[in-house]
Design an enzyme around this catalytic site. Structure first.
Site, PDB file in Angstrom:
ATOM      1  N   LYS A   1       0.835  -1.204   0.000  1.00 34.01           N
ATOM      2  CA  LYS A   1       0.000   0.000   0.000  1.00 34.01           C
ATOM      3  C   LYS A   1       0.870   1.253   0.000  1.00 34.01           C
ATOM      4  O   LYS A   1       1.693   1.441   0.887  1.00 34.01           O
ATOM      5  CB  LYS A   1      -0.916  -0.013   1.229  1.00 34.01           C
ATOM      6  CG  LYS A   1      -1.830  -1.237   1.269  1.00 34.01           C
ATOM      7  CD  LYS A   1      -2.585  -1.347   2.574  1.00 34.01           C
ATOM      8  CE  LYS A   1      -1.673  -1.595   3.738  1.00 34.01           C
ATOM      9  NZ  LYS A   1      -2.408  -1.798   5.008  1.00 34.01           N
TER      10      LYS A   1
ATOM     11  N   THR B   1      -7.052   9.805   9.138  1.00 27.75           N
ATOM     12  CA  THR B   1      -6.740   8.545   8.455  1.00 27.75           C
ATOM     13  C   THR B   1      -6.486   7.427   9.454  1.00 27.75           C
ATOM     14  O   THR B   1      -5.992   6.371   9.088  1.00 27.75           O
ATOM     15  CB  THR B   1      -5.485   8.703   7.569  1.00 27.75           C
ATOM     16  OG1 THR B   1      -4.411   9.167   8.406  1.00 27.75           O
ATOM     17  CG2 THR B   1      -5.710   9.682   6.439  1.00 27.75           C
TER      18      THR B   1
ATOM     19  N   GLY C   1      -6.676   4.226  11.313  1.00 28.26           N
ATOM     20  CA  GLY C   1      -7.350   2.954  11.018  1.00 28.26           C
ATOM     21  C   GLY C   1      -7.526   2.648   9.546  1.00 28.26           C
ATOM     22  O   GLY C   1      -8.218   1.693   9.188  1.00 28.26           O
ATOM     23  N   THR C   2      -6.872   3.429   8.687  1.00 27.07           N
ATOM     24  CA  THR C   2      -7.028   3.196   7.245  1.00 27.07           C
ATOM     25  C   THR C   2      -6.567   1.785   6.842  1.00 27.07           C
ATOM     26  O   THR C   2      -7.248   1.091   6.088  1.00 27.07           O
ATOM     27  CB  THR C   2      -6.220   4.239   6.442  1.00 27.07           C
ATOM     28  OG1 THR C   2      -6.732   5.532   6.754  1.00 27.07           O
ATOM     29  CG2 THR C   2      -6.343   4.011   4.955  1.00 27.07           C
ATOM     30  N   GLY C   3      -5.406   1.374   7.376  1.00 26.40           N
ATOM     31  CA  GLY C   3      -4.866   0.055   7.010  1.00 26.40           C
ATOM     32  C   GLY C   3      -5.792  -1.073   7.446  1.00 26.40           C
ATOM     33  O   GLY C   3      -6.077  -2.001   6.672  1.00 26.40           O
ATOM     34  N   CYS C   4      -6.271  -0.974   8.693  1.00 25.50           N
ATOM     35  CA  CYS C   4      -7.196  -1.996   9.221  1.00 25.50           C
ATOM     36  C   CYS C   4      -8.453  -2.066   8.360  1.00 25.50           C
ATOM     37  O   CYS C   4      -8.914  -3.149   7.979  1.00 25.50           O
ATOM     38  CB  CYS C   4      -7.623  -1.654  10.650  1.00 25.50           C
ATOM     39  SG  CYS C   4      -6.282  -1.393  11.810  1.00 25.50           S
TER      40      CYS C   4
END
Ligand code: PXL
Length: 269
Positions: free
Chosen positions: A177, A210, A212-215
């Site tokens: 990502k 942003t 928690g974007t990855g989760c």
């Protein structure tokens, strides 16, 4: 109803970890189950404490879910210690031996949070490689990709090389990502799957919200996999969702606020 399982840490602020995963599963019409690995004390401004749970307690929770609510996809997030990761690896091995688990595993290799204490200790990084060996998909950000691949990752070319190297650890597919890439205007993600690369680009959204974007991104992919969507399409739809979730963040908290987990993007759901 498809069932998905998240094995991850708790964020009492509700923006990341199991809370984000469950909200996202729900948004995609998937029944969410959750095994807690660690508890953080945090809000949008600070993270002050991380308490990891006993590995046997994590394994027992997984056993309870597998026994009665077998998932169509599993996702891991912050895992904390090598002992917890090894307990998870063993649980999966037991479950596949008894044919209770034959579903995709998405590993979000969370090692550091943007602020505060590490969400995985030093030995956990090595144990993570064993878990990655079982993964249908690994979803590192640039820093995690660099750590796992053992190279610097600053360009899209580096992202491709890192994806190949992480796949060599045994993962069937890798999504690197590029939200933190400094080059260019777009947020570019690169998927390595089935012997080919797919590039996903979307305009970068300038916002501090942003958390928690990855989760949320990997939970959306997991939900779509649980619904039987093929991986390249699942990533395409999850990225549309995450873009909408960032663009319409509710603006909560005094720091890095959460996304809009109920974002409505007709093309993604
Ligand atoms: O986004 C990484 C992450 C994962 N899991 C938990 C977290 C965070 C970041 O804050 O708190 C529980």
């Amino acid at each position: 109803v498809p069932v998905a399982l998240t094995i991850a840490g708790s964020d009492p602020g509700g923006g990341a970890g199991i809370q984000a995963d469950l909200k996202t599963f729900h948004r995609f019409g998937v029944y969410g189950t959750a095994v807690v690995t660690l508890i953080t004390v945090q809000n949008t401004v600070r993270m002050s404490r991380v308490e990891t749970l006993d590995a046997a307690l994590v394994a027992e929770q997984i056993g309870a879910v597998f026994e009665d609510l077998p998932p169509q996809a599993v996702k891991t997030g912050a895992l904390g210690t090598a002992a917890i990761i090894d307990a998870i690896v063993d649980s999966f091995a037991d479950a596949s031996a008894t044919r209770r688990l034959a579903c995709p595993l998405v590993v979000d290799p969370v090692m550091l949070s943007s602020h505060g204490p590490a969400l995985a200790d030093a030995s956990a990084a090595a144990a993570l490689q064993r878990l990655i060996g079982q993964a249908a998909l690994v979803t590192p950000n640039l820093a995690e990709a660099a750590r796992l691949a053992g190279i610097e990752v600053a360009t899209t070319q580096d992202m491709r090389e890192a994806a190949r190297r992480i796949a060599a650890l045994g993962a069937r597919a890798v999504l690197v990502k590029g939200g933190h890439l400094s080059q260019g205007q777009d947020a570019i993600d690169i998927l390595w799957s089935g012997g080919r690369f797919t590039e996903y680009a979307s305009p970068r959204i300038l916002t501090r919200h942003t958390h928690g974007t990855g989760c949320t991104y990997s939970a959306a992919i997991t939900a779509l996999l649980a619904r039987g969507v093929a991986i390249e399409e699942a990533v395409r739809r999850a990225k549309r969702f995450i873009d909408a979730a960032i663009a319409t963040s509710p603006g909560l908290g005094r720091g890095a606020g959460p996304l809009n987990h109920w974002a409505d993007d007709a093309g993604s759901l």
